[in-house]
Design a protein around this motif. Structure first.
Motif, PDB file in Angstrom:
ATOM      1  N   SER A   1       0.739  -1.375  -0.020  1.00 40.58           N
ATOM      2  CA  SER A   1       0.190  -0.181   0.080  1.00 40.58           C
ATOM      3  C   SER A   1       0.870   1.323  -0.015  1.00 40.58           C
ATOM      4  O   SER A   1       0.100   2.247  -0.232  1.00 40.58           O
ATOM      5  CB  SER A   1      -1.008  -0.017   1.130  1.00 40.58           C
ATOM      6  N   GLY A   2       2.166   1.193   0.336  1.00 45.22           N
ATOM      7  CA  GLY A   2       3.069   2.340   0.185  1.00 45.22           C
ATOM      8  C   GLY A   2       3.331   2.829   1.802  1.00 45.22           C
ATOM      9  O   GLY A   2       3.920   3.828   2.031  1.00 45.22           O
ATOM     10  N   ARG A   3       2.551   2.251   2.793  1.00 45.77           N
ATOM     11  CA  ARG A   3       2.452   2.881   4.040  1.00 45.77           C
ATOM     12  C   ARG A   3       4.018   2.686   4.489  1.00 45.77           C
ATOM     13  O   ARG A   3       4.491   3.475   5.549  1.00 45.77           O
ATOM     14  CB  ARG A   3       1.578   2.269   4.927  1.00 45.77           C
ATOM     15  N   MET A   4       4.653   1.631   4.138  1.00 46.65           N
ATOM     16  CA  MET A   4       6.153   0.895   4.812  1.00 46.65           C
ATOM     17  C   MET A   4       6.907   1.197   3.354  1.00 46.65           C
ATOM     18  O   MET A   4       6.570   0.590   2.522  1.00 46.65           O
ATOM     19  CB  MET A   4       5.991  -0.151   5.328  1.00 46.65           C
ATOM     20  N   GLN A   5       8.141   1.570   3.667  1.00 47.15           N
ATOM     21  CA  GLN A   5       9.084   1.363   2.637  1.00 47.15           C
ATOM     22  C   GLN A   5      10.196   0.166   2.848  1.00 47.15           C
ATOM     23  O   GLN A   5      10.064  -0.356   4.171  1.00 47.15           O
ATOM     24  CB  GLN A   5       9.917   2.706   2.310  1.00 47.15           C
ATOM     25  N   ALA A   6      10.763  -0.293   1.830  1.00 43.87           N
ATOM     26  CA  ALA A   6      11.960  -1.423   2.127  1.00 43.87           C
ATOM     27  C   ALA A   6      13.303  -1.118   1.329  1.00 43.87           C
ATOM     28  O   ALA A   6      13.010  -0.518   0.465  1.00 43.87           O
ATOM     29  CB  ALA A   6      11.098  -2.584   1.592  1.00 43.87           C
TER      30      ALA A   6
END
Lengths: 416, 416
Positions: free
Chosen positions: A335-340
């Protein structure tokens, strides 16, 4: 500086992120029918209390008193400001870490091993079966079973069983039985996926036995949320309104989830998953349904995956060598709430040695991934001239991983 | 239950027991002349600040601010009530332990390594030489030197260097150089006494180098008294007026002294030293002048000794394999203020495994000696029907001693 809380301040409820997710979770599917699994499908493996937590949408779930009594043997864990690291990097960033290495097993894993052992004992189960790679999870469950008087059988990836005997000795000291996996192929070095198959087969085949998993599943991440909840309180004590950035290493996702999930509702807090370049599930995998194990015995989960037959290279961060990722973490990234981000292991060990020489403690190879990303973020803050607040998860100590440091110091580590 | 103190509560002065001793200490003698040594005799080895502390009769000695800053990385350490052990023993005794295993090096040793490195750097010394047996002291000094930017050379008993590589890797991770001892006899397994000779020879031979010792001497025990001072405050928080009995394992005496010395002025507190049956210095040695090392290069100390050429059997509690004892501890035992007891290692490991299975953490083999004596005292309290308060020193964790546990669980331990 360290911020401690009294033992009375262990959180009394787990934080359930499910109502706060930007997208709803897709249900696990039965491996044979590919229909959503129901509670009865999982009953041979887990007690009903854990199955209920796996599918719960309640925002908070009470932690039973007897579980709190055991968690209080080492919790609340310290929140530490890494001032010496800040000085070494000459950064205006304020760097904090939540130190989960102080548990008896040396990592965050007992946070879920304890309630899992408790609920199984309450349900009349006498014996638990599980798998372990390098041994962090197996030793956590062995510890929990010792305290609750349960038998524990650990299927340990054969390569680790033979090359890294010390976590096996820990498990045996706590009274567990440990065997190399795959059990039916004594010439095979094994993998986490096939050890899961062995443990599930054991649990399905015995009336008195359940299965226990140390990461990936919703209830496991739920149990780990004591980490982030404590960190929030401790950051307030340290005078911080919120972190700008929360960083955690990510294998199955339980360490990262435990620290980061309580911050999901606050859109001002950025979240970053760090994985090894050699097992780049979130950064190079596909978001799709896949099995949790190699043999295809587990339900299909909607997650980022490299394929259930992917065999990662033998990097030292054994806890990050998993082909998939927790559905909750996968949903946050999707969803784009967390980056990696992914890092190669030599750069990770350089960061670990730098940390050890300025802060004093030797981190686990998994933890060192978060340290590498933290150093990068602190340097970026210096270049931007911004006093950013960074919180990272110190998921475990490296005292049983010293061979990895020896290999690094001798220049023997490969980046595959 | 655990009692924590904020980092502001690290004691700001060391407690000097010398004015409180029942008999005055006999002076160290020069190895050649057998006359009392003066400060100038010690100046090639130690900075004047430490020589001053070695002979001080001041009741309190201030801890420098930069030393406090580093101690606060892990201090104050927890005081823990071992309720689960009490329950397992069905004892009315209340059992507390002071947990020194939380330091970066995993034991109490950094409490003195840090000030020793600090005072040497203040005196312009650039390099320290020391010896280590199994590696607890060497790793503590390596840690301290990393934080103060000093070079560190560690002479490690060859048998440990070859058989127990992991503490060596710790030292190298912190940037120290480690070599096997005796350096001039590559076929010899080595001993602590001969490693001391190697390190003293190194320090005497180089202008930029001093020597550092991890136990025995007065200033070392002085630095360790932060342990007992914190424990006193924490016992008050726990509602205890005083302990009835303080128990510590004893090799050179720094762990025991650190915990017990602040209780010496209170005659209602009994003090107990625990040593291995295979190296029974206090229980079977003679109280007389002897050398601290094998080669006879150090001053003669008035202490209990088995003879400076005594070679103890290779038990796993490497930190307790020393032929002598601290003069302060020796004086307390000789005067009757402190008692001593010896235990064989199989009984000690049985106690360690019992502790690990009820309290959850795996103690160092040295620490397990104190646990064995604590269990005996708690059982005696049960038989007497007395709610005695027992405080013991949890001097270190056993995570780098797991081979010893493997040997014990396999029935391979000898009692010599």
């Amino acid at each position: 500086m360290r911020w401690m809380l009294p033992t009375t301040e262990v959180p009394e409820a787990w934080f359930n992120v499910v109502p706060h997710l930007p997208t709803s979770l897709q249900p696990p599917l039965h491996p044979a029918t590919r229909e959503p699994v129901g509670p009865q499908d999982l009953a041979p493996l887990f007690p009903m209390a854990l199955i209920g937590q796996e599918v719960s949408a309640e925002p908070w779930i009470d932690i039973p008193g007897p579980v709190l009594d055991v968690l209080r043997l080492w919790r609340p864990t310290p929140l530490v400001r890494a001032r010496r690291l800040e000085q070494a990097l000459d950064t205006p960033a304020r760097i904090y870490f939540k130190d989960e290495s102080v548990s008896p097993a040396g990592s965050h894993k007992p946070n879920t091993a304890v309630p899992q052992a408790f609920y199984n004992r309450e349900a009349g189960v006498r014996r638990l079966a599980t798998e372990t790679g390098a041994g962090q999870w197996g030793s956590a469950l062995a510890f929990a079973c010792a305290l609750y008087g349960l038998e524990c059988k650990v299927y340990m990836v054969r390569a680790s069983y033979e090359q890294k005997p010390y976590r096996r000795v820990m498990m045996e000291t706590w009274g567990s039985s440990v065997v190399p996996s795959p059990v039916d192929r004594p010439d095979h070095p094994g993998s986490l996926g096939s050890a899961i198959s062995d443990a599930v087969r054991d649990a399905v085949g015995r009336e008195d036995t359940h299965y226990s998993l140390g990461s990936v599943l919703n209830h496991v991440l739920l149990h780990q949320t004591v980490i982030g909840q404590e960190a929030k309180v401790q950051l307030q004590l340290a005078g911080e309104e919120r972190p700008d950035l929360v960083i955690g290493c990510c294998g199955g996702g339980s360490n990262l989830g435990g620290l980061a999930l309580p911050f999901v509702p606050d859109p001002k807090v950025a979240l970053l998953a760090v994985e090894p370049s050699s097992c780049p599930t979130l950064t190079a995998g596909r978001f799709e349904y896949d099995f949790g194990d190699t043999a295809g015995m587990t339900p299909l989960l909607a997650m980022y995956t490299l394929g259930h037959d992917f065999v990662p290279p033998p990097i030292h961060a054994g806890g990050l060598r998993y082909h998939g990722d927790a559905p909750i973490i996968s949903a946050l990234v999707h969803s784009g709430r967390m980056q990696a981000v992914a890092h190669p292991q030599t750069a990770v060990f350089e960061a670990a040695v730098q940390f050890a020489r300025v802060q004093g403690t030797i981190p686990a190879p998994e933890t060192a991934h978060a340290i590498k990303a933290t150093i990068d973020a602190a340097v970026a803050a210096r270049e931007a001239g911004e006093p950013r607040v960074i919180l990272f998860g110190y998921s475990g100590h490296g005292l049983l991983d010293l061979q990895a440091y020896a290999d690094h110091l001798a220049g023997r580590l490969a980046d595959d």
